[in-house]
Design a protein around this motif. Structure first.
Motif, PDB file in Angstrom:
ATOM      1  N   LEU A   1       0.865  -1.171   0.000  1.00 47.64           N
ATOM      2  CA  LEU A   1       0.000   0.000   0.000  1.00 47.64           C
ATOM      3  C   LEU A   1       0.904   1.222   0.000  1.00 47.64           C
ATOM      4  CD1 LEU A   1      -1.665  -2.382   1.253  1.00 47.64           C
ATOM      5  CD2 LEU A   1      -2.851  -0.690   2.584  1.00 47.64           C
ATOM      6  N   SER A   2       0.646   2.151  -0.895  1.00 47.43           N
ATOM      7  CA  SER A   2       1.424   3.386  -0.939  1.00 47.43           C
ATOM      8  C   SER A   2       0.469   4.514  -1.292  1.00 47.43           C
ATOM      9  CB  SER A   2       2.560   3.272  -1.959  1.00 47.43           C
ATOM     10  OG  SER A   2       2.058   3.027  -3.254  1.00 47.43           O
ATOM     11  N   SER A   3       1.007   5.677  -1.504  1.00 42.73           N
ATOM     12  CA  SER A   3       0.144   6.813  -1.788  1.00 42.73           C
ATOM     13  C   SER A   3      -0.699   6.562  -3.027  1.00 42.73           C
ATOM     14  CB  SER A   3       0.974   8.084  -1.938  1.00 42.73           C
ATOM     15  OG  SER A   3       1.530   8.416  -0.687  1.00 42.73           O
TER      16      SER A   3
ATOM     17  N   HIS B   1      -9.974   5.462   3.267  1.00 44.94           N
ATOM     18  CA  HIS B   1      -9.597   6.774   3.788  1.00 44.94           C
ATOM     19  C   HIS B   1     -10.060   7.860   2.819  1.00 44.94           C
ATOM     20  CE1 HIS B   1      -6.405   5.453   6.896  1.00 44.94           C
ATOM     21  NE2 HIS B   1      -7.251   4.469   6.681  1.00 44.94           N
ATOM     22  N   PHE B   2     -10.327   9.024   3.345  1.00 47.54           N
ATOM     23  CA  PHE B   2     -10.903  10.129   2.584  1.00 47.54           C
ATOM     24  C   PHE B   2     -10.154  10.367   1.273  1.00 47.54           C
ATOM     25  CE2 PHE B   2     -11.328  14.726   1.675  1.00 47.54           C
ATOM     26  CZ  PHE B   2     -12.693  14.750   1.429  1.00 47.54           C
ATOM     27  N   MET B   3     -10.880  10.229   0.165  1.00 47.71           N
ATOM     28  CA  MET B   3     -10.423  10.507  -1.192  1.00 47.71           C
ATOM     29  C   MET B   3      -9.388   9.517  -1.753  1.00 47.71           C
ATOM     30  SD  MET B   3     -12.196  13.160  -2.235  1.00 47.71           S
ATOM     31  CE  MET B   3     -11.317  13.876  -3.607  1.00 47.71           C
ATOM     32  N   HIS B   4      -8.930   8.548  -0.979  1.00 43.83           N
ATOM     33  CA  HIS B   4      -7.905   7.641  -1.477  1.00 43.83           C
ATOM     34  C   HIS B   4      -8.382   6.806  -2.666  1.00 43.83           C
ATOM     35  CE1 HIS B   4      -5.036   7.705   2.231  1.00 43.83           C
ATOM     36  NE2 HIS B   4      -5.507   8.908   1.936  1.00 43.83           N
ATOM     37  N   SER B   5      -9.591   6.274  -2.595  1.00 45.49           N
ATOM     38  CA  SER B   5     -10.087   5.499  -3.746  1.00 45.49           C
ATOM     39  C   SER B   5     -10.344   6.405  -4.950  1.00 45.49           C
ATOM     40  CB  SER B   5     -11.330   4.686  -3.384  1.00 45.49           C
ATOM     41  OG  SER B   5     -12.388   5.513  -2.999  1.00 45.49           O
ATOM     42  N   MET B   6     -10.722   7.646  -4.702  1.00 44.80           N
ATOM     43  CA  MET B   6     -10.921   8.598  -5.810  1.00 44.80           C
ATOM     44  C   MET B   6      -9.608   8.876  -6.541  1.00 44.80           C
ATOM     45  SD  MET B   6     -14.146   9.463  -5.993  1.00 44.80           S
ATOM     46  CE  MET B   6     -14.077  10.999  -6.874  1.00 44.80           C
ATOM     47  N   PHE B   7      -8.492   8.783  -5.808  1.00 41.96           N
ATOM     48  CA  PHE B   7      -7.180   9.019  -6.401  1.00 41.96           C
ATOM     49  C   PHE B   7      -6.569   7.730  -6.969  1.00 41.96           C
ATOM     50  CE2 PHE B   7      -6.927  12.800  -3.435  1.00 41.96           C
ATOM     51  CZ  PHE B   7      -7.078  13.743  -4.438  1.00 41.96           C
ATOM     52  N   GLY B   8      -7.364   6.650  -6.997  1.00 40.48           N
ATOM     53  CA  GLY B   8      -6.913   5.423  -7.657  1.00 40.48           C
ATOM     54  C   GLY B   8      -6.534   4.271  -6.753  1.00 40.48           C
ATOM     55  N   MET B   9      -6.763   4.376  -5.471  1.00 41.68           N
ATOM     56  CA  MET B   9      -6.397   3.298  -4.561  1.00 41.68           C
ATOM     57  C   MET B   9      -7.523   2.260  -4.520  1.00 41.68           C
ATOM     58  SD  MET B   9      -4.495   3.791  -0.964  1.00 41.68           S
ATOM     59  CE  MET B   9      -3.494   2.466  -0.334  1.00 41.68           C
TER      60      MET B   9
END
Length: 123
Positions: A26-28, A108-116
């Motif tokens: 898991l990373s940014s 976590h907030f917005m992480h899946s929106m950023f591709g996670m």
């Protein structure tokens, strides 16, 4: 890209010594690998590593609900997710559930929106 964690012939056993190791980083804003291929009924050790300084989780409610998790590891999964602080890692021993495709994401907030995001495919 799929990461294949299998070999010829599935086994249906709780012999954790023969569990197949699969490391998930898991990373940014990403999982590596993001697509994971497992064999139904086979024991695995998911070695989940958070390589970033911030917190992440590995969430797949349906997958964890259907997998047979080693009793000693059950408390590491809460609400269908594994939470890790920065630099933490955890091992989850489980038997892959019924064949299907299971979504994974960081909640976590917005992480899946950023591709996670990703998926686990059990065959």
């Amino acid at each position: 890209m799929f990461t294949l964690a299998s070999s010829v012939g599935a086994q249906s056993t709780d012999d954790w010594r023969s569990a197949r190791l699969l490391t998930i980083h898991l990373s940014s804003f990403k999982f590596d690998p993001s697509d994971i291929l497992l064999d139904h009924g086979v024991p695995y050790t998911l070695h989940i590593v958070n390589g970033s300084s911030g917190g992440h989780d590995f969430a797949s409610k349906e997958f964890f609900a259907q997998a047979r998790i080693k009793p000693e590891d059950a408390d590491k999964v809460s609400g269908g997710r594994v939470d890790l602080g920065g630099g933490e890692s955890v091992d989850i021993h489980l038997i892959a559930p019924s064949p299907g495709s299971y979504k994974i994401r960081c909640t976590h907030f917005m992480h899946s929106m950023f591709g996670m995001t990703g998926r686990i495919v059990v065959r």
